[in-house]
Design a protein around this motif. Sequence first.
Motif, PDB file in Angstrom:
ATOM      1  N   LEU A   1      23.887   1.877  -7.735  1.00  0.00           N
ATOM      2  CA  LEU A   1      22.474   1.999  -7.619  1.00  0.00           C
ATOM      3  C   LEU A   1      22.000   1.476  -6.238  1.00  0.00           C
ATOM      4  O   LEU A   1      21.157   2.062  -5.489  1.00  0.00           O
ATOM      5  CB  LEU A   1      21.769   1.557  -8.867  1.00  0.00           C
ATOM      6  CG  LEU A   1      21.904   2.317 -10.068  1.00  0.00           C
ATOM      7  CD1 LEU A   1      21.054   1.541 -11.175  1.00  0.00           C
ATOM      8  CD2 LEU A   1      21.118   3.707  -9.905  1.00  0.00           C
ATOM      9  N   ALA A   2      22.667   0.435  -5.936  1.00  0.00           N
ATOM     10  CA  ALA A   2      22.328  -0.557  -4.860  1.00  0.00           C
ATOM     11  C   ALA A   2      22.805   0.285  -3.593  1.00  0.00           C
ATOM     12  O   ALA A   2      21.983   0.647  -2.644  1.00  0.00           O
ATOM     13  CB  ALA A   2      23.056  -1.847  -4.727  1.00  0.00           C
ATOM     14  N   ALA A   3      24.017   1.188  -3.602  1.00  0.00           N
ATOM     15  CA  ALA A   3      24.193   1.776  -2.385  1.00  0.00           C
ATOM     16  C   ALA A   3      23.375   3.207  -2.251  1.00  0.00           C
ATOM     17  O   ALA A   3      22.818   3.447  -1.034  1.00  0.00           O
ATOM     18  CB  ALA A   3      25.841   2.155  -2.790  1.00  0.00           C
TER      19      ALA A   3
ATOM     20  N   SER B   1      20.120   1.728  -1.024  1.00  0.00           N
ATOM     21  CA  SER B   1      20.179   1.681   0.706  1.00  0.00           C
ATOM     22  C   SER B   1      20.131   2.964   1.368  1.00  0.00           C
ATOM     23  O   SER B   1      19.495   2.903   2.524  1.00  0.00           O
ATOM     24  CB  SER B   1      21.601   0.786   0.741  1.00  0.00           C
ATOM     25  OG  SER B   1      22.624   1.554   0.645  1.00  0.00           O
ATOM     26  N   VAL B   2      20.820   3.961   0.842  1.00  0.00           N
ATOM     27  CA  VAL B   2      20.882   5.151   1.539  1.00  0.00           C
ATOM     28  C   VAL B   2      19.404   5.754   1.673  1.00  0.00           C
ATOM     29  O   VAL B   2      18.938   6.091   2.720  1.00  0.00           O
ATOM     30  CB  VAL B   2      21.818   6.125   0.764  1.00  0.00           C
ATOM     31  CG1 VAL B   2      21.635   7.592   1.516  1.00  0.00           C
ATOM     32  CG2 VAL B   2      23.224   5.730   1.074  1.00  0.00           C
ATOM     33  N   LEU B   3      18.774   5.746   0.575  1.00  0.00           N
ATOM     34  CA  LEU B   3      17.257   6.071   0.351  1.00  0.00           C
ATOM     35  C   LEU B   3      16.475   5.146   1.507  1.00  0.00           C
ATOM     36  O   LEU B   3      15.476   5.598   2.364  1.00  0.00           O
ATOM     37  CB  LEU B   3      16.712   5.811  -0.983  1.00  0.00           C
ATOM     38  CG  LEU B   3      17.222   6.908  -1.831  1.00  0.00           C
ATOM     39  CD1 LEU B   3      16.648   6.701  -3.383  1.00  0.00           C
ATOM     40  CD2 LEU B   3      16.944   8.244  -1.690  1.00  0.00           C
TER      41      LEU B   3
ATOM     42  N   VAL C   1      12.287   0.696  -6.033  1.00  0.00           N
ATOM     43  CA  VAL C   1      13.471   0.953  -6.728  1.00  0.00           C
ATOM     44  C   VAL C   1      14.576  -0.328  -5.964  1.00  0.00           C
ATOM     45  O   VAL C   1      15.161  -0.800  -6.861  1.00  0.00           O
ATOM     46  CB  VAL C   1      14.166   2.337  -6.811  1.00  0.00           C
ATOM     47  CG1 VAL C   1      15.524   2.528  -7.001  1.00  0.00           C
ATOM     48  CG2 VAL C   1      13.229   3.292  -7.515  1.00  0.00           C
ATOM     49  N   ALA C   2      14.650  -0.242  -4.910  1.00  0.00           N
ATOM     50  CA  ALA C   2      15.515  -1.111  -3.939  1.00  0.00           C
ATOM     51  C   ALA C   2      15.219  -2.655  -4.137  1.00  0.00           C
ATOM     52  O   ALA C   2      16.123  -3.391  -4.550  1.00  0.00           O
ATOM     53  CB  ALA C   2      15.453  -0.920  -2.479  1.00  0.00           C
ATOM     54  N   ASP C   3      13.921  -2.937  -4.310  1.00  0.00           N
ATOM     55  CA  ASP C   3      13.681  -4.304  -4.702  1.00  0.00           C
ATOM     56  C   ASP C   3      14.195  -4.519  -6.209  1.00  0.00           C
ATOM     57  O   ASP C   3      14.734  -5.711  -6.439  1.00  0.00           O
ATOM     58  CB  ASP C   3      12.166  -4.572  -4.566  1.00  0.00           C
ATOM     59  CG  ASP C   3      11.766  -4.303  -3.147  1.00  0.00           C
ATOM     60  OD1 ASP C   3      12.541  -4.579  -2.045  1.00  0.00           O
ATOM     61  OD2 ASP C   3      10.588  -4.337  -2.881  1.00  0.00           O
TER      62      ASP C   3
ATOM     63  N   PHE D   1      17.702  -7.022 -10.128  1.00  0.00           N
ATOM     64  CA  PHE D   1      18.378  -7.043 -11.289  1.00  0.00           C
ATOM     65  C   PHE D   1      19.826  -7.589 -11.089  1.00  0.00           C
ATOM     66  O   PHE D   1      20.482  -7.942 -11.934  1.00  0.00           O
ATOM     67  CB  PHE D   1      18.507  -5.630 -11.650  1.00  0.00           C
ATOM     68  CG  PHE D   1      19.084  -5.117 -12.889  1.00  0.00           C
ATOM     69  CD1 PHE D   1      19.242  -6.159 -13.871  1.00  0.00           C
ATOM     70  CD2 PHE D   1      19.094  -3.625 -13.359  1.00  0.00           C
ATOM     71  CE1 PHE D   1      19.763  -5.761 -15.104  1.00  0.00           C
ATOM     72  CE2 PHE D   1      19.323  -3.446 -14.696  1.00  0.00           C
ATOM     73  CZ  PHE D   1      19.846  -4.553 -15.447  1.00  0.00           C
ATOM     74  N   GLN D   2      20.309  -7.249  -9.570  1.00  0.00           N
ATOM     75  CA  GLN D   2      21.597  -7.740  -9.479  1.00  0.00           C
ATOM     76  C   GLN D   2      21.583  -9.252  -9.452  1.00  0.00           C
ATOM     77  O   GLN D   2      22.450 -10.139  -9.795  1.00  0.00           O
ATOM     78  CB  GLN D   2      21.837  -7.107  -7.876  1.00  0.00           C
ATOM     79  CG  GLN D   2      22.489  -5.996  -8.038  1.00  0.00           C
ATOM     80  CD  GLN D   2      23.150  -5.403  -6.660  1.00  0.00           C
ATOM     81  OE1 GLN D   2      22.357  -5.740  -5.430  1.00  0.00           O
ATOM     82  NE2 GLN D   2      24.108  -4.989  -6.399  1.00  0.00           N
TER      83      GLN D   2
END
Length: 451
Positions: A253-255, A258-260, A278-280, A285-286
């Motif tokens: 999901l993080a990858a 980052s693309v988005l 979503v990225a934040d 979450f990580q």
Amino acid sequence: MRRLGLRTRVTAAFAVGALLLAASMALVSYELTRRSLIDERERTALRAAYFDATVVRAGLDTDTPDVVEVLRSLDTGGSRRPVLHLDGEWYARTADPGTTTAIPADLRQVVAAGKPAVQRVRVNGQTALVVGVPLSATATYFEVNSLLELEQTFRVLALALTTVAIMVAGSGAALGWYATRHGLRPLTAVADAAEKIAAGDFTARLDPATDPDLTRLSSSFNQMVDRLAHRIERDRRFAADVSHELRSPLQTLAAAASVLARRRQHQDERTALAAGLVADEIDRFQRLVNDLIDLARSDQPADRTSVDVAALARDACHTLDLPGSIVHLASATPATWRVDRRRLAQVLANLLDNAVTYGGGPTSVVLSHDGSAGVIEVDDGGPGVPVEDREVIFERFVRGRAAHTRGAGDGTGLGLALIAQHAAAHGGHITVTDRPGGGARFRITLMDCLT
């Protein structure tokens, strides 16, 4: 009032019980001895008085008796004084009016009626025994026996019995103290084991062979600890396994996020905003998963090595773009401590991040010592921590009142809980107080770091 401890109460009970028993035995012994001695003295006085009365009667049977000479011929020693009442006159060996006045009137009447009698009286403040023996219709013989020696014997006996009672009471207290010391030893072992378990050492156990009477208690306690340790280990593994399982999809999901994020300029405003959110959240979450993994590991004992704590603190400051000059090493405090490097690095990172996020930034990091314990104090310039929140903020996932009070960060609620766990792994603890001049002061104590 503070309630007395069990050992003190049992010792006092032994002492009081021994004192009551000794006092009762002393009183009974004193009374029996007193009665026996008085009865024996009365029998002796009666025999002597009857013998002397016989001698006086024989001396008075002459034509011209010399009464005084007859009385002087008696072997009465220094404790008996003979008195003769003849034809209405009193005769004694010495001119001592107190002797005749010591004879009570009712005793005279009984003896004058022809009956021998005995009575205890007080003569010049001393106890005396008066024995009266009728000789004839006109003559009665009396002997006044001093009981001074007997009273002295009673005083010595009372003193001896009192001393014995006090010694028995002291022996009872010593016996109670000894009995409670050995009787409470198993409870002390239970308390020590419970303290170790509360500190995270689940290897503490009781020896069932210590006392046969406490085998059931020891076995039950050990079974309880085994089950507790098994359950905690199961929960820890579950949290660790879940966290590890979440890492892979989170990385995916993080990858994707980052693309988005990199293609945000090609997206409309609403899509770009959603992609940023979503990225934040994925990033948060990580961090939550990483904290959960660290928390699952925090129950393990600390792996202590020699660490330059001052350099470690400066590195933690540089990681957060903070000046290393805020780190201060107190005088007479060595820079090298025996600690778990990974744990202490996370403690410093979390404290500094907490100060940046909620406390307006750290103002100082002071490294000092208290005996063999290492002390770390991190001050910030924020609003401080309310008194009612100074304990709950170290619990897991506490982000309610405390978080709103100190700011509106996006933390996981596990940072301070991890610090508390790492401090406990070193046998220490963490507290928070007000900093002089305003702000909060977090104080971590790590035991046995300086050896």
